[in-house]
Design a protein around this motif. Structure first.
Motif, PDB file in Angstrom:
ATOM      1  N   LEU A  90     -29.416  11.931 -52.352  1.00 50.16           N
ATOM      2  CA  LEU A  90     -28.517  13.012 -51.319  1.00 50.16           C
ATOM      3  C   LEU A  90     -26.935  11.624 -51.043  1.00 50.16           C
ATOM      4  CD1 LEU A  90     -30.295  13.589 -48.122  1.00 50.16           C
ATOM      5  CD2 LEU A  90     -30.357  15.403 -49.958  1.00 50.16           C
ATOM      6  N   VAL A  91     -25.741  12.905 -51.391  1.00 53.26           N
ATOM      7  CA  VAL A  91     -24.438  11.845 -52.036  1.00 53.26           C
ATOM      8  C   VAL A  91     -24.071  12.214 -50.396  1.00 53.26           C
ATOM      9  CG1 VAL A  91     -22.499  11.504 -52.578  1.00 53.26           C
ATOM     10  CG2 VAL A  91     -24.677  11.655 -54.115  1.00 53.26           C
ATOM     11  N   PHE A  92     -23.337  11.748 -49.518  1.00 54.37           N
ATOM     12  CA  PHE A  92     -22.686  12.545 -48.280  1.00 54.37           C
ATOM     13  C   PHE A  92     -20.686  12.833 -48.553  1.00 54.37           C
ATOM     14  CE2 PHE A  92     -26.114  10.567 -46.710  1.00 54.37           C
ATOM     15  CZ  PHE A  92     -27.350  11.658 -46.451  1.00 54.37           C
ATOM     16  N   LYS A  93     -20.162  13.456 -48.423  1.00 55.69           N
ATOM     17  CA  LYS A  93     -19.065  13.391 -48.507  1.00 55.69           C
ATOM     18  C   LYS A  93     -18.280  13.906 -47.276  1.00 55.69           C
ATOM     19  CE  LYS A  93     -18.727  13.745 -53.466  1.00 55.69           C
ATOM     20  NZ  LYS A  93     -17.437  12.376 -53.687  1.00 55.69           N
ATOM     21  N   ARG A  94     -17.242  13.358 -46.857  1.00 57.63           N
ATOM     22  CA  ARG A  94     -16.167  13.224 -46.069  1.00 57.63           C
ATOM     23  C   ARG A  94     -14.859  13.726 -46.148  1.00 57.63           C
ATOM     24  NH1 ARG A  94     -16.496   9.407 -42.150  1.00 57.63           N
ATOM     25  NH2 ARG A  94     -18.270  10.604 -41.352  1.00 57.63           N
ATOM     26  N   LEU A  95     -13.999  15.008 -46.090  1.00 52.28           N
ATOM     27  CA  LEU A  95     -12.716  14.972 -45.507  1.00 52.28           C
ATOM     28  C   LEU A  95     -11.676  13.687 -45.804  1.00 52.28           C
ATOM     29  CD1 LEU A  95     -12.363  19.071 -44.798  1.00 52.28           C
ATOM     30  CD2 LEU A  95     -11.774  17.961 -47.229  1.00 52.28           C
ATOM     31  N   ARG A  96     -10.556  13.597 -46.869  1.00 41.76           N
ATOM     32  CA  ARG A  96      -9.481  12.644 -45.892  1.00 41.76           C
ATOM     33  C   ARG A  96      -9.194  13.216 -45.544  1.00 41.76           C
ATOM     34  NH1 ARG A  96      -9.709   8.807 -50.692  1.00 41.76           N
ATOM     35  NH2 ARG A  96     -11.017   9.663 -52.274  1.00 41.76           N
ATOM     36  N   ASP A  97      -8.607  11.537 -44.333  1.00 43.36           N
ATOM     37  CA  ASP A  97      -7.696  11.930 -43.510  1.00 43.36           C
ATOM     38  C   ASP A  97      -7.827  13.129 -42.176  1.00 43.36           C
ATOM     39  OD1 ASP A  97      -5.752  10.029 -44.424  1.00 43.36           O
ATOM     40  OD2 ASP A  97      -4.913  11.145 -45.977  1.00 43.36           O
ATOM     41  N   VAL A  98      -9.410  13.345 -41.454  1.00 42.17           N
ATOM     42  CA  VAL A  98      -9.327  14.453 -41.026  1.00 42.17           C
ATOM     43  C   VAL A  98      -9.778  14.028 -39.399  1.00 42.17           C
ATOM     44  CG1 VAL A  98     -12.379  13.673 -40.537  1.00 42.17           C
ATOM     45  CG2 VAL A  98     -11.634  15.590 -40.588  1.00 42.17           C
ATOM     46  N   ASN A 197     -13.144  17.301 -55.967  1.00 41.70           N
ATOM     47  CA  ASN A 197     -12.318  16.962 -55.535  1.00 41.70           C
ATOM     48  C   ASN A 197     -11.954  15.808 -54.796  1.00 41.70           C
ATOM     49  OD1 ASN A 197     -10.092  18.637 -53.552  1.00 41.70           O
ATOM     50  ND2 ASN A 197     -10.575  21.045 -54.004  1.00 41.70           N
ATOM     51  N   PRO A 198     -10.900  15.178 -54.803  1.00 41.50           N
ATOM     52  CA  PRO A 198     -10.129  14.503 -54.623  1.00 41.50           C
ATOM     53  C   PRO A 198      -9.984  14.363 -53.034  1.00 41.50           C
ATOM     54  CG  PRO A 198      -8.482  15.358 -55.858  1.00 41.50           C
ATOM     55  CD  PRO A 198     -10.246  16.059 -56.320  1.00 41.50           C
ATOM     56  N   LEU A 199     -10.147  16.129 -52.670  1.00 38.54           N
ATOM     57  CA  LEU A 199      -9.865  15.968 -50.978  1.00 38.54           C
ATOM     58  C   LEU A 199     -10.667  14.733 -49.964  1.00 38.54           C
ATOM     59  CD1 LEU A 199      -7.846  19.045 -50.646  1.00 38.54           C
ATOM     60  CD2 LEU A 199      -6.645  17.009 -50.704  1.00 38.54           C
ATOM     61  N   LEU A 200     -11.556  14.948 -50.807  1.00 30.96           N
ATOM     62  CA  LEU A 200     -13.391  14.485 -50.424  1.00 30.96           C
ATOM     63  C   LEU A 200     -13.456  13.284 -50.909  1.00 30.96           C
ATOM     64  CD1 LEU A 200     -15.354  17.675 -51.530  1.00 30.96           C
ATOM     65  CD2 LEU A 200     -14.411  16.769 -48.720  1.00 30.96           C
ATOM     66  N   ARG A 201     -13.909  12.562 -50.063  1.00 22.62           N
ATOM     67  CA  ARG A 201     -14.741  11.059 -50.375  1.00 22.62           C
ATOM     68  C   ARG A 201     -15.719  10.144 -50.199  1.00 22.62           C
ATOM     69  NH1 ARG A 201     -14.354   6.977 -45.926  1.00 22.62           N
ATOM     70  NH2 ARG A 201     -13.171   8.149 -43.830  1.00 22.62           N
ATOM     71  N   THR A 202     -16.236   9.406 -50.948  1.00 28.72           N
ATOM     72  CA  THR A 202     -17.542   9.412 -50.752  1.00 28.72           C
ATOM     73  C   THR A 202     -18.398   8.199 -49.619  1.00 28.72           C
ATOM     74  OG1 THR A 202     -18.593   9.719 -53.003  1.00 28.72           O
ATOM     75  CG2 THR A 202     -20.124   8.551 -51.497  1.00 28.72           C
ATOM     76  N   ILE A 203     -18.818   8.832 -48.893  1.00 27.90           N
ATOM     77  CA  ILE A 203     -19.432   7.638 -46.963  1.00 27.90           C
ATOM     78  C   ILE A 203     -20.730   7.546 -47.744  1.00 27.90           C
ATOM     79  CG2 ILE A 203     -16.952   8.919 -46.163  1.00 27.90           C
ATOM     80  CD1 ILE A 203     -19.667  10.427 -44.581  1.00 27.90           C
ATOM     81  N   GLY A 204     -21.551   7.669 -48.137  1.00 24.05           N
ATOM     82  CA  GLY A 204     -22.959   7.336 -48.039  1.00 24.05           C
ATOM     83  C   GLY A 204     -24.210   8.193 -49.522  1.00 24.05           C
ATOM     84  N   GLU A 205     -24.676   7.248 -49.775  1.00 25.82           N
ATOM     85  CA  GLU A 205     -26.462   8.269 -50.829  1.00 25.82           C
ATOM     86  C   GLU A 205     -27.092   7.492 -50.173  1.00 25.82           C
ATOM     87  OE1 GLU A 205     -26.480   7.605 -55.855  1.00 25.82           O
ATOM     88  OE2 GLU A 205     -24.570   7.631 -54.364  1.00 25.82           O
ATOM     89  N   VAL A 206     -27.682   8.196 -49.759  1.00 28.25           N
ATOM     90  CA  VAL A 206     -29.617   7.753 -50.493  1.00 28.25           C
ATOM     91  C   VAL A 206     -30.386   8.816 -51.767  1.00 28.25           C
ATOM     92  CG1 VAL A 206     -30.258   9.795 -48.360  1.00 28.25           C
ATOM     93  CG2 VAL A 206     -31.534   7.355 -48.675  1.00 28.25           C
ATOM     94  N   GLY A 207     -31.321   8.333 -51.919  1.00 26.50           N
ATOM     95  CA  GLY A 207     -32.543   8.663 -53.095  1.00 26.50           C
ATOM     96  C   GLY A 207     -32.069   7.931 -54.606  1.00 26.50           C
TER      97      GLY A 207
END
Length: 207
Positions: A90-98, A197-207
């Protein structure tokens, strides 16, 4: 998937974050027809077979997600992956500047989607295209000229997982009413193309 790392990473998730799912090939056949087609899309397009949107605490489930999978868009539990921990990454991503207003708009869109039918025609179409991209020469022409062509048996009223997630990301609006993250939704979007998409940034990962 290490459970201790899983709970540590999930603790940092906010409403509206995206969870990208990589299915390890040796477990694909256990995922049913949709899982096999999703893995085929993963094989042809990059890294991920599925994507879902994090909601958080809902009706006593502290790790609720929204996903288009199976027959419709519905709530589910992120913890279900723990039962097959070896099969997924699993890879977790978040929109930038949300911001807070963006998250409220995304939450509204999540509730709007609940119950929308799953677009099996689009899934099959993208699965076929993804498989063909791996054929030398033919794959080049598909990627360059055919990939963006709408799938003939797709539905505008139904959704697959990546369309659901992309529409949620497009919910926040600028003061002029235009989507703040408008470029995030592409033609025939897949989990892998959305993840890049560059509008998303990775915030974590597991697995």
């Amino acid at each position: 998937m290490d459970k201790e790392i899983y709970f540590k990473e999930v603790k940092n998730l906010h409403r509206g974050d995206l969870i990208f799912v990589h299915v390890k090939p040796e477990y694909a056949e256990k995922a049913g027809v949709n899982g096999i087609l999703g893995t085929l899309i993963q094989y042809g397009t990059g890294e991920f077979a599925h994507v879902e949107t994090y909601y958080g605490n809902k009706d006593g489930n502290h790790r609720t997600i929204l996903e288009a999978n199976g027959n419709k868009v519905a709530w589910n539990s992120l913890d279900r992956y723990l039962a097959h921990a070896k099969a997924f990454r699993l890879v977790f991503k978040r929109l930038r500047d949300v911001n807070v207003d963006d998250i409220k708009a995304m939450e509204t869109e999540m509730y709007r989607q609940v119950g929308v039918e799953y677009d099996k025609g689009q899934l099959v179409g993208l699965g076929i295209k993804s498989a063909l991209t791996k054929i030398p020469i033919l794959g080049f022409f598909i990627n360059k000229f055919i990939w963006s062509v709408p799938t003939p048996f797709a539905s505008k009223e139904k959704l697959i997982c990546s369309e659901s997630a992309a529409l949620i990301c497009m919910a926040p609006k600028n003061p002029d009413g235009k989507p703040k993250y408008g470029s995030i939704c592409q033609d025939n979007v897949t989990p892998s193309s959305l993840a890049r998409n560059p509008l998303l940034r990775t915030i974590g990962e597991v697995g």
